[in-house]
Design a protein around this motif. Structure first.
Motif, short mmCIF file in Angstrom:
data_model
loop_
_atom_site.label_atom_id
_atom_site.label_comp_id
_atom_site.label_asym_id
_atom_site.label_seq_id
_atom_site.Cartn_x
_atom_site.Cartn_y
_atom_site.Cartn_z
N ILE A 85 0.69 -1.09 -0.05
CA ILE A 85 -0.07 0.01 0.07
C ILE A 85 0.98 1.12 0.11
N GLU A 86 0.48 2.24 -0.62
CA GLU A 86 1.26 3.35 -0.76
C GLU A 86 0.36 4.63 0.12
N ILE A 87 1.35 5.22 0.78
CA ILE A 87 0.59 6.37 1.79
C ILE A 87 1.29 7.48 1.44
N LEU A 88 0.49 8.74 1.36
CA LEU A 88 1.08 10.03 0.74
C LEU A 88 1.89 10.47 1.71
N GLY A 89 2.92 11.07 1.57
CA GLY A 89 4.13 11.53 2.48
C GLY A 89 4.95 12.72 1.83
N ARG A 90 5.91 13.33 2.83
CA ARG A 90 6.75 14.12 2.09
C ARG A 90 8.15 14.03 2.71
N PRO A 91 9.20 14.37 2.00
CA PRO A 91 10.62 13.73 2.21
C PRO A 91 11.17 14.34 3.56
N SER A 92 10.84 15.58 4.05
CA SER A 92 11.46 16.01 5.12
C SER A 92 10.30 16.95 5.73
N LEU A 93 10.44 17.37 7.17
CA LEU A 93 9.63 18.03 8.06
C LEU A 93 9.01 19.26 7.33
N ILE A 94 9.78 20.22 6.80
CA ILE A 94 9.28 21.46 6.37
C ILE A 94 9.17 21.42 4.60
#
Length: 227
Positions: A85-94
């Motif tokens: 399963i793929e879950i949307l995220g971001r590569p760093s905190l900001i």
């Protein structure tokens, strides 16, 4: 250890259900073994994450009781799967860039299915409950370990791995083919909250839903051989 015991229990059960014939009045009941496999399309219905279904694979075996002159057969079986399963995220905190984080999950499902004979020996509708034991979520790409989940300010990709491992599902599908070989399609829905264990993990839910709730759903396409 629990997973190994589950495998041992099912293996012993299926070994006792060898091909045999039982006479009950004028009706002959036949027990057979089915072995099969296929591909899965796994996803999760949840308001906590933005998800995208992904493909995995599955294999299993079952003991089926063929009851002549009845409108149904019954089977008890087990299937093992690796789901993604793929879950949307971001590569760093900001970071404002968003990308999908790839997770995988291993699962074992015990099923008790009724096979409704639409066309006996050729076409059945399959329906019944499933008991599932699954592992924790795993990151398929360890380079994404430091990613953060979209919709949350400070929830990392590694924070949500410890999901609930015992779940109850319902399955409905169809089988079509000849006596000893059939193609199968199956839809599996999780009645229990597979994310419930995250509620007790004291996670930082700033920016998103504070309560974790999700139901798995899985499509299976495969084939079985009957002995």
């Amino acid at each position: 250890m629990k997973f190994n015991r589950l495998l041992l229990l099912v293996a012993i059960t299926l070994c006792f259900v060898t091909k045999n014939f039982a006479q009950h009045g004028n009706v002959r009941i036949t027990n057979n073994i089915n072995i099969g496999g296929g591909i899965t399309q796994f996803d999760m219905t949840t308001d906590n994450f933005n998800t995208k279904s992904a493909q995995g694979f599955l294999g299993g075996m079952s003991a089926i009781v063929d009851i002549p002159h009845r409108w149904y057969n019954m089977s008890f079986g087990m299937q093992l799967s690796e789901n993604h399963i793929e879950i949307l995220g971001r590569p760093s905190l900001i970071s404002f860039d968003e990308t999908y984080i790839d997770y995988k999950m291993f699962a074992a499902q015990l099923s008790l299915l009724m096979h409704i004979k639409v066309i006996p020996k050729y076409f059945t509708i399959d329906v019944g409950p499933m008991l599932q034991y699954n592992g924790k979520l795993e990151l398929n790409d360890r380079n994404q370990d430091g990613y953060y989940i979209a919709n949350y300010t400070n929830l990392s990709a590694a924070d949500i791995l410890n999901i609930s491992q015992f779940n109850f599902n319902g399955a409905v599908g169809a089988s079509v083919g000849i006596k000893n070989f059939k193609l199968k399609a199956q839809y599996i829905y999780g009645f229990t909250n597979i994310l419930k264990k995250l509620d007790n993990a004291s996670l930082d839910t700033l920016g998103g839903n504070t309560r974790f709730e999700g139901n798995q759903n899985m499509l299976v396409f495969g084939a079985v051989v009957e002995f």
